[in-house]
Enzyme design. Structure first.
Site, mmCIF file in Angstrom:
data_model
loop_
_atom_site.group_PDB
_atom_site.id
_atom_site.type_symbol
_atom_site.label_atom_id
_atom_site.label_comp_id
_atom_site.label_asym_id
_atom_site.label_seq_id
_atom_site.Cartn_x
_atom_site.Cartn_y
_atom_site.Cartn_z
ATOM 1 N N HIS A 99 0.835 -1.205 0.000
ATOM 2 C CA HIS A 99 0.000 0.000 0.000
ATOM 3 C C HIS A 99 0.865 1.248 0.000
ATOM 4 C CE1 HIS A 99 0.649 -1.545 4.082
ATOM 5 N NE2 HIS A 99 0.766 -0.291 4.452
ATOM 6 N N HIS A 101 1.045 5.048 1.129
ATOM 7 C CA HIS A 101 0.444 6.055 2.015
ATOM 8 C C HIS A 101 0.525 7.428 1.341
ATOM 9 C CE1 HIS A 101 0.586 3.721 5.929
ATOM 10 N NE2 HIS A 101 1.497 3.050 5.255
#
Ligand code: 5GP
Ligand code: ZN
Length: 142
Positions: A99, A101
């Protein structure tokens, strides 16, 4: 991946505050933000490491991440944003679905990355660069 919390979010089995979705990526608010509006951009396909994400998806993550960074600045009056990706537990990765951020930042937001700066000894940088480039050439064939 049946036991992955982010795969469950994509499938709608766990609720999330979705900001964007297309055929490759999904973006939603981080449940425990560094600053309010902190976003996570994830590939829809399960990848533990960013290194296995196909180039088109990785590119889309970066494009959507920066577009959301701009939207955060304009909508919530932030001054800037950080993009951050932890690849591996030692780097701080807690959720093992890659992922990106997007952390909105303000000049006076009182948050500091714990960033240190070491110094190379004479010749150390050249030795190190050669070692890395040798492995980098090998990785091209993988
Ligand atoms: P990492 O430390 O792996 O780079 O970041 C994982 C991030 O996922 C953390 O910032 C954490 O707050 C966020 N997170 C973990 N579980 C959930 C969840 O169930 N929902 C949402 N929206 N964010 C989560
Ligand atoms: Zn997953």
């Amino acid at each position: 991946m049946s036991n992955c919390i982010f795969c469950k979010i994509i499938a709608g089995e766990i609720p999330s505050m979705k900001l964007y979705e297309d055929e490759l990526v999904y973006a939603f608010l981080d449940i425990a933000p560094i600053n309010f509006g902190h976003v996570l951009v994830i590939p829809k396909e399960h990848h533990e490491s960013a290194s296995t994400i196909p180039e088109a998806t990785a590119g889309r993550m970066m494009k959507i991440g920066t577009r959301l960074g701009i939207a955060l600045k304009r909508a919530l009056d932030y001054d800037a944003y950080n993009l951050h990706l932890a690849d591996g537990k030692a780097a701080g990765q807690v959720v093992m679905h890659a992922h990106l951020h997007v952390v909105p930042r303000g000049v006076d937001d009182d948050f500091r990355w714990n960033w240190r700066q070491k110094q190379y000894a004479d010749g150390q940088a050249a030795d190190l660069a050669e070692k890395v480039m040798n492995k980098f050439k090998v990785s091209e064939q993988e």
